[in-house]
Design an enzyme around this catalytic site. Sequence first.
Site, PDB file in Angstrom:
ATOM      1  N   CYS A 190       0.831  -1.208   0.000  1.00  0.00           N
ATOM      2  CA  CYS A 190       0.000   0.000   0.000  1.00  0.00           C
ATOM      3  C   CYS A 190       0.866   1.259   0.000  1.00  0.00           C
ATOM      4  O   CYS A 190       1.565   1.502  -0.982  1.00  0.00           O
ATOM      5  CB  CYS A 190      -0.974  -0.036   1.173  1.00  0.00           C
ATOM      6  N   HIS A 243      -3.929  -4.985   0.551  1.00  0.00           N
ATOM      7  CA  HIS A 243      -3.314  -5.452   1.778  1.00  0.00           C
ATOM      8  C   HIS A 243      -3.349  -6.965   1.887  1.00  0.00           C
ATOM      9  O   HIS A 243      -4.369  -7.523   2.303  1.00  0.00           O
ATOM     10  CB  HIS A 243      -4.040  -4.845   2.982  1.00  0.00           C
ATOM     11  N   GLU A 283      -2.042  -8.776   4.070  1.00  0.00           N
ATOM     12  CA  GLU A 283      -2.173  -9.197   5.473  1.00  0.00           C
ATOM     13  C   GLU A 283      -3.619  -9.118   5.943  1.00  0.00           C
ATOM     14  O   GLU A 283      -3.958  -9.571   7.021  1.00  0.00           O
ATOM     15  CB  GLU A 283      -1.261  -8.353   6.373  1.00  0.00           C
TER      16      GLU A 283
END
Lengths: 369, 250, 206
Positions: free
Chosen positions: C80, C185, C187
Site C-alpha cells: 500500500c 493489503h 495481510e
Amino acid sequence: MEIINCKICLTPNTRPRVIFEGDKICNACKYKDKKNDVDWPKRKNELKAICNKYRSKTNEYDCIVPWSGGKDSSSVAYKLKFDYGMNPLLVTFSPLIPSIVGVKNRKNFLDMGFDNVYFHPNEKVSRILSKRFFRERGNPKVHWDAGINSLPIQIACEKNIKLVFYAEHGESEYGGRVLNKDSDKIRNFEEVIENQIGDDPQNWVSDEINMYNLQPYIYPKLEVIKQKQITPYYFSYFEKWDIHENYKFIKSKTKFSENETRISGTFQNYDSLDDYIDPLYYYMQFIKFGFGRALRDASRLIRNNHLERDKGLEYVKAYDGEFPDTEFQTILKFLNLTTEEFHKIVDQHRNNEIWEKSGNTYKLKFEII
Amino acid sequence: MLKKRIITTLTLQNGILFRTRNFEPDYRYTHNFIDMWSVDEIIILDITRKLKFGDKNKKFFFKTLEQISKNIVVPLTVGGGIEKLDDIKTLLNNGADKVVINSVALESPKKINSFASKYGKQCIVVSIDVKKIDNEFIVFTDYGTKKTNYKLKDWIKIVQDEGAGEIFLQSIEFDGSLEGYNYEMVNHISQVINLPLIVSSGAGNWEHFEKLFEFDFVSAASTTNIYHFTESSIKSLKNFLKTKKLEIRV
Amino acid sequence: MICIIDYELGNKLSIKNALSKAGFESLISNSKDEIKSADSLILPGVGSFNEGMDNLKKLDLIDILEEEVLGNKKKILGICLGFQLMANESSENGNTKGLGWINNSIELLKVKDLKIPHVGWNNSKVINKSKFIEQLNADNLLYYNHSYAMRINNDEKFKIILGCEHEDSFISLGAKENIIGIQPHPEKSQLNGIKFLKNCFGGFNA
C-alpha cells in the site's frame, strides 16, 4: 462491573435486561409492588368482556392456549374453559426430549375434556439446531422458543381463531426490558424476537437445514395476523400471576403429578417438568450469568411471599449451579456430543467477568448474599 | 468489481461483548464464536461510558482487543473514546487497521482533517448516531443521549469536507431492533453522500440486507446482532445474498 | 527472517501475524543492523505520502534501505503506502518526492463508479503471469484501502502483474527484480493474502 443482587428476591444484576436503579431492588420486585395497586376486579371484568365477545355461540374453538401440560398453562386452560366458559384448543410444541411425567400430566389433563394439537417437529432437524445453538449461544432451546412463539399463531391463522392466551409476560414478571406499555397485556412479537429468540428463524438456513425444515419455527406474516385480527394475550394481565398459587390450584382441580425427586439444580419438583433438556438450559444460565435454577425458582417464590429470603438463600447455596447428572447421558445423546466436546462448549461460555480459573476448576467471582 | 461488504460490529463494555438496544447494553455474550473468516470486516467499539484512554480500566478493552486481533485476518476497525492522535497511534499499534471517531469530531470537526493528515484518510472512519426528532434526522452524541445542533445532511457534508475516509451511520431507534435498517434515513442522504458508507442498526433477517443494498451508494452493511456473528450465520447470509445476484465475497 | 520496517506508520502487527500464518518468522524494527541482517524486507504503510517520507528521513532509513535494496538486491515488498513510497513522486499533499526506485508517479484514483477512498474487496486482472499469484482464487480478490495509486507504467523494468479490473486501471501488483509492490493489503486478505505472502517469500523473484 460490580455484581450486586436484589435485596428482596436475590436476583443478580448479571441477569439479562434486569434493571437496578441505584437501590438494590430489581425491577421485577418493583413491578410486583405495582401489581398490588392494580384493580384486579376491573381486569377480570375486562377478560370477561373479551370472552363474552369472542365465545363461540356454536361451541367451536374460540381461543388457543399454548400448552405444555405444566401447572401454569394448565391453570390458564382450566380457567378459560370452566370459569369463563370458553372453548379452548390447546396447542403444544413438543418438548425437545419429552419427560415421562410431562406426558402423564398432559394425558391426565386432556382427559378432563380438552382437544390438543401436538406438533412434533422433525427430530433430526431439531437436534441439529439444538446442537448449533447450544454451541453458539449456550442455549439448546432457541428453536423451541421460536416454535412455541410461532405455532399457536400459525394455527390461529389457519383456523381463524382470534384469541390466544399465553400464560405470563416474563419480562415484567421476572425482570426484563419491557418495550412498550402494553406488552404486559398483549404479546409483542418484536419483544419476543429480540429478547427470547434474538434472531429471525429464516436466517437459520445452512448446509444441513433448508427452508422446509424451518417451517415450524417461522412466525406468520404480521400483515396476515393483523388482517385476521388475532390477538395474543397474557393471562397474567387479567389475573394476578403467582406460580405457587397456580400449583395449588392445579393440584386441587386435576390429577397433577410432580417429579418423583427434587429436580437437579433446584429445590422444587413441580415447576418446568416436561423437558429433560431443561436442566441443561438452566445450568447454562448459571455458566453465563452466575445464577441457576435454584435462584430463579427461589426468587419467584420470595417475591410472592411463598418463601422466606433466608430459606431461599440456603437453597441457592445448596443447589444453584448443580450439574445435571441425572439427565446428562440423555442430553449428550440428543445433542450428539462427546463429554469432552460438551465441556469445551460449556467453558467457552464462561465469561471472565464472573468466573476465575484456578488450576482445572472454575470459581465464581461473586457470591449471592 | 468492488464487492459489497458485510461487517460485524462488536460493542464491548469493560471488555465484555454486549448486545445493545437503543444504545443501552442489555445482554452480555461470549466472544468465542465470532467468525473471523467469512465476514468481510470487523468493527470493535468500546462503549464503556466515560472511559478515557489513559484510564487504568481501559485495560479490559485492550485485553479483549488483543484476543480478537490475534486471530483475525480481515480488516479491523476500532473505536470508542478516541480524543487525540496518540489514542489512534495506540489502537494502530494494538491491531487496528482503521479507527472510528465520533464525539471528538462533533466537538471539533477540524480534528477529522488533522487525524486524516497524519494517518491517512483511509484510516479514519467517522461514526454518526442519528435520531429522528420532529421529522428531522438529527445527529446525537454521548451514546445516543444528547442532541447536537447538526442535522444529518449538514453534518455529513462537513465530515466529507474535512477529509474522512468512510462514514458509519447508526440509527438510535433502530439499534437492536431486528426489524430492518432505517431505510428512510439512508434514502434521506442519497444526494449528499459521496464517501464509502457503512450502514448499521436494525439488521434482522437476510432480506433486510438485500433491501439495504438496493441503495447502490451503500458500500457495506453492518450488523450488531450478536447472533449474526457466528460463522454459520455469516455463511448463510452471504449465500442468500449471492442468490440475489449481489456482488459479495464468498 | 523478514524485517518489517518500523517507520511509525502502518499496521505492522497485522503483517507480523499474517506472515506467521504463512509460515514465516518476522520482526518489526528500524535498526540498521536488523535491516542489514534480515533476508527480506517489508515496507508497510497506512498513512499519507509525505508523512511516510518524513518519517523515513527522520529515522534515517533511506540510506540503509537503498544500500540493501538497490545495492545488495535484497528482496523488499512494499504494501500500500509502502509500495507508493517506492515511486518517483506523489501528488498527495502537493507534489512530494518518493524513493524513486520505480520510475512512476502516484496519482489520485480516477475510476468511474468508484468512490474515494477505494475501500473493500476487489478483483484484479492478470496482466502478466507470475509465480506471485499462483493459487490465488480465480479473480484475485484482495482487500484495498487507498485513495492514491500507481496508474501508468513508464518503467520498462517494472512488470505489472495485476491490474485492478476497473476501466481506468491502476496497478495492483508489480515487480522490478527484487522490488515487489502491492497496492492492496495481503495481510488483510485472508487466504489469497496468505497465499501471496507464501509465494512472495517462498524464495523466488519476478
